[in-house]
Scaffold this motif. Sequence first.
Motif, PDB file in Angstrom:
ATOM      1  N   PRO A 169      16.201   5.068 -11.718  1.00 37.07           N
ATOM      2  CA  PRO A 169      16.946   3.600 -11.403  1.00 37.07           C
ATOM      3  C   PRO A 169      16.742   1.556 -10.758  1.00 37.07           C
ATOM      4  N   ASN A 170      15.264   2.115 -11.131  1.00 39.03           N
ATOM      5  CA  ASN A 170      14.312   0.774 -10.438  1.00 39.03           C
ATOM      6  C   ASN A 170      14.272   0.094 -11.815  1.00 39.03           C
ATOM      7  N   PRO A 171      15.013  -1.349 -11.755  1.00 33.57           N
ATOM      8  CA  PRO A 171      14.686  -2.526 -12.633  1.00 33.57           C
ATOM      9  C   PRO A 171      13.820  -3.425 -12.205  1.00 33.57           C
ATOM     10  N   ILE A 172      12.792  -2.913 -11.442  1.00 36.81           N
ATOM     11  CA  ILE A 172      11.315  -3.632 -11.456  1.00 36.81           C
ATOM     12  C   ILE A 172      10.517  -1.848 -12.084  1.00 36.81           C
ATOM     13  N   SER A 173       9.721  -2.722 -13.005  1.00 33.92           N
ATOM     14  CA  SER A 173       8.566  -1.286 -13.366  1.00 33.92           C
ATOM     15  C   SER A 173       7.883  -0.737 -12.372  1.00 33.92           C
ATOM     16  N   PRO A 174       7.896   0.292 -11.858  1.00 31.65           N
ATOM     17  CA  PRO A 174       7.486   0.838 -10.461  1.00 31.65           C
ATOM     18  C   PRO A 174       5.490   1.152 -11.157  1.00 31.65           C
ATOM     19  N   LEU A 175       4.886   1.364  -9.706  1.00 31.87           N
ATOM     20  CA  LEU A 175       3.789   1.437 -10.092  1.00 31.87           C
ATOM     21  C   LEU A 175       2.668   2.735 -10.246  1.00 31.87           C
ATOM     22  N   ALA A 176       3.775   3.349 -10.565  1.00 34.05           N
ATOM     23  CA  ALA A 176       3.238   4.725 -11.040  1.00 34.05           C
ATOM     24  C   ALA A 176       2.829   4.883 -11.891  1.00 34.05           C
ATOM     25  N   MET A 177       1.314   5.749 -12.080  1.00 34.09           N
ATOM     26  CA  MET A 177       0.152   5.513 -12.622  1.00 34.09           C
ATOM     27  C   MET A 177      -0.521   6.584 -13.269  1.00 34.09           C
ATOM     28  N   GLY A 178      -0.829   6.839 -14.011  1.00 36.29           N
ATOM     29  CA  GLY A 178      -1.116   8.137 -15.444  1.00 36.29           C
ATOM     30  C   GLY A 178      -2.748   7.726 -15.354  1.00 36.29           C
TER      31      GLY A 178
ATOM     32  N   HIS B  87       1.455  -1.196  -0.397  1.00 41.44           N
ATOM     33  CA  HIS B  87      -0.149  -0.234  -0.281  1.00 41.44           C
ATOM     34  C   HIS B  87       0.638   1.147  -0.129  1.00 41.44           C
ATOM     35  N   HIS B  88       2.184   1.105   0.664  1.00 40.36           N
ATOM     36  CA  HIS B  88       3.098   2.157   0.804  1.00 40.36           C
ATOM     37  C   HIS B  88       3.787   2.732  -0.007  1.00 40.36           C
ATOM     38  N   TYR B  89       3.881   1.505  -0.769  1.00 35.20           N
ATOM     39  CA  TYR B  89       4.862   1.786  -2.060  1.00 35.20           C
ATOM     40  C   TYR B  89       3.805   2.331  -2.837  1.00 35.20           C
ATOM     41  N   VAL B  90       2.421   1.861  -3.228  1.00 35.52           N
ATOM     42  CA  VAL B  90       1.221   2.216  -4.577  1.00 35.52           C
ATOM     43  C   VAL B  90       1.706   3.841  -4.286  1.00 35.52           C
ATOM     44  N   GLY B  91       1.607   4.295  -2.627  1.00 32.47           N
ATOM     45  CA  GLY B  91       1.587   5.576  -2.825  1.00 32.47           C
ATOM     46  C   GLY B  91       2.575   6.259  -2.923  1.00 32.47           C
ATOM     47  N   PHE B  92       4.059   5.777  -2.575  1.00 30.31           N
ATOM     48  CA  PHE B  92       5.026   6.420  -3.078  1.00 30.31           C
ATOM     49  C   PHE B  92       5.099   6.992  -4.432  1.00 30.31           C
ATOM     50  N   THR B  93       4.618   5.677  -5.174  1.00 26.77           N
ATOM     51  CA  THR B  93       4.636   6.092  -7.017  1.00 26.77           C
ATOM     52  C   THR B  93       4.250   7.369  -7.162  1.00 26.77           C
ATOM     53  N   HIS B  94       2.710   7.472  -6.487  1.00 29.38           N
ATOM     54  CA  HIS B  94       1.817   8.918  -6.763  1.00 29.38           C
ATOM     55  C   HIS B  94       2.113  10.041  -5.974  1.00 29.38           C
TER      56      HIS B  94
END
Length: 799
Positions: free
Chosen positions: A242-251, A171-178
């Motif tokens: 710097p992230n080798p895994i695609s983040p969950l940042a959302m448009g 949950h926090h990571y999704v919030g971080f990427t937003h």
Amino acid sequence: MKKFLGFLVAIILLLVGGLSIYLTQVNKFKRDGELGLACLDQPVTVKRDEHGIPYIFAESLSDLIKAQGFVLGQDRIFQIELYRLMIQGRLTEAVGAVAKDADIRMQVMGVYANARRHEAYLNESSRQYLQWFADGYNEFVATQEDDFPLELSLLGITPSPLFITDMLAIHHYVGFTHSQNMGDEILSLLLADALGPDKASEFFPLNINPDREQAVMDLWRQTDSLSPVTAMHAAGVSFADPNPISPLAMGSNNWVINADKAAGSKPILCNDPHLDARILPGPWYPIGLFCPEVQAVGGAIPGIPGILVGRTDKVAFGVTNAYGDNQDLYLETPDPANEGHYLEGDTSLAFSTRETQLMIKDDEEAAGFRIENLTIRSSSRGPVISDHKVFGLSPDQPVVLRWTQAEVQSENIGFDRLFLARNAQDVEAALAQVEVVYMNFVFADQEGNIGHRSTGQIPIRKNKQGALPKEGKEGSDWVGFIPKTEMPGQFNPQKGWVGTSNHDVRPDHYPYYYSAHFSPDFRYQRMKEMLSTDEQLDAETLWSFILDVENLHARELSPIFEAALAQDEATAALADQLKAWNHRDEVSALGPPVFHLVHEELIRLLLEEDIPEPLLQKVLNSRYYWLQRMADRIVNGQGKLGAEEGGLESLIVEAGKKAQARLKEVLGTDMNQWTWGKFHQLTFVSPLRRDGMGKESLGNGPHPVAGSGETLNRGQYVMNHGPYESQWFSSLRMVIDLADDEKILGVVSGGNEARQFTGKIDAQVDAWVNNKPLNWWFSKEQIDAHAEHTLTLSPTKAP
């Protein structure tokens, strides 16, 4: 010799055939028959359709969520383990030094530590809900070792139990990427250093809400806070992701129409979250969940129980990124008389320090890894990010991050109530409890209500500003949080529809500073054009709207480019291409490569004298920051920053010459072959092989794709002189007609199983590439009719 060659060929064919059979069997797991689960109270049935989508039927909510955890373990345990390592800042343990910068970023920002602190505040209901999910997942980990995916062994990962902190950390990571404000404030600091505060202010974002009639506060009026900034850029830093895994940042886009505008008798909701979903099977997990309290189908985020987008028998809901600003940067003042201290007013305070380590996988070391120490300093507001090169700032000026993720004290997670909602009012009540994720939800209910509400916890700043860094010595300026009932939103608007596309949604006279990071308004303007019709719309028509590639940014700028390019014989042919173009970014169109590359080259020419590389590439990658502002300047005939008006036409011609040379180099000299599909493509890749030999055979593509950054059918790319790879796109497409009790229309740009060779890792890619909706079944009759596998999970006593 012929016999020998024939024998050799036969042997090779047998080996290849045997390998193929082996690979199709080696990574499978139990989909049929019966399994015993000690955590269950009553039997649960799991049916899977031809796409691998699981539909879970239970007799209680607790058994349903436990079974969801178990089934997620079957499908996505590899993904969950990677998420865990990523969020904890431990990816280097699995993939080596390539993840070092990502790990440093996560450890400094403390996403996992924030989740651990937050867990202590959860009420019993929220803890129980998460624990149900963990119980099911952990039973898969404990009892189904033979069904573990081979991906785990290939990376040397031993799966471990899932804890409440792990799920809360997602949950926090999704919030971080937003939360994009930290990046914008860093960029503002660097631009002030490169351009000077006055010239930098000409480049600050322009935020527009096309529905707003009255002005809101000027988000950028405190440019004097940047005046003392010097040498903010860390020498030699790379601004690559710097992230080798695609983040969950959302448009994303979402909209909902009421029953009066719908061809049926109920509202219809649409959603297409835009993510970097190139790594298979993608970030969305399609699933159906059924018990006496719940009848739900939609997309889940792996590791978060329930669904995040989709429908129940009572309501439907979809999301976009709201970009609410929950982050502030502070420039701390070192105490010259006391090393290791900083000043807050006249008080000298010591920086606290925390020591941690990175364990980096390294085959050249005897132990198989090497240890690197990491020291993290913090002030009373948060970590000193400028101590670490990965953030791009000079260590000479302590820059500290404060954000609500580190301070949240919510007892609830909100999402546990979302798919239990009985009407739109229940949805709003659930969303009011979502504090660590910053989304624009649109929703509808069977009673005909529709609405929109933003979620998250946004500080109220005393000076109503959060767009620019502040002086730490002035102390805290947070005086509470925006009340949930006053977050941006609408309920049953008179126009009969409501939608968002990451744009500025603050209404007239909005009294709070909410954010300064929004999408340009071009996608939302196109949404308005299509939905502002008196015609009634059905699900199939709204699906076509999701696929729309009309580019309003191009519609605005292309005539300006055309007029300038036509004045020079060397670029007149480019003008002809633009004149013949209908401003649609279609695969077969000839205009898009010309427009997009001329636009890129023009932006470079306008900025390159003032902004050095690699900062210029960081700027170009931050499209939301500058695109609307620069479009406005181009329309008004303005040239380079700080210069007198004029000179724009000659720069467009120069950009045209550069673009033309590049297009000839990439696509050849025949302009009739310069199609967008040849210049703009998408390749899906396996997490086992993102680059190099084997990438194509383990992945899917390349595919020519339509759309661009400013079309509803998103196909945003990194500016790099082309050819372009679509990196942010509609990872999920969904149309929910509440009048249709059988199905929703949906497709993901991937599949359900994070397992190579099973055929389900990219099960929906073909439909996605061909713009076809699939049926995600809602009625039990249709689920039964399309089930290819049936697994019964039976309760057993623990040994």
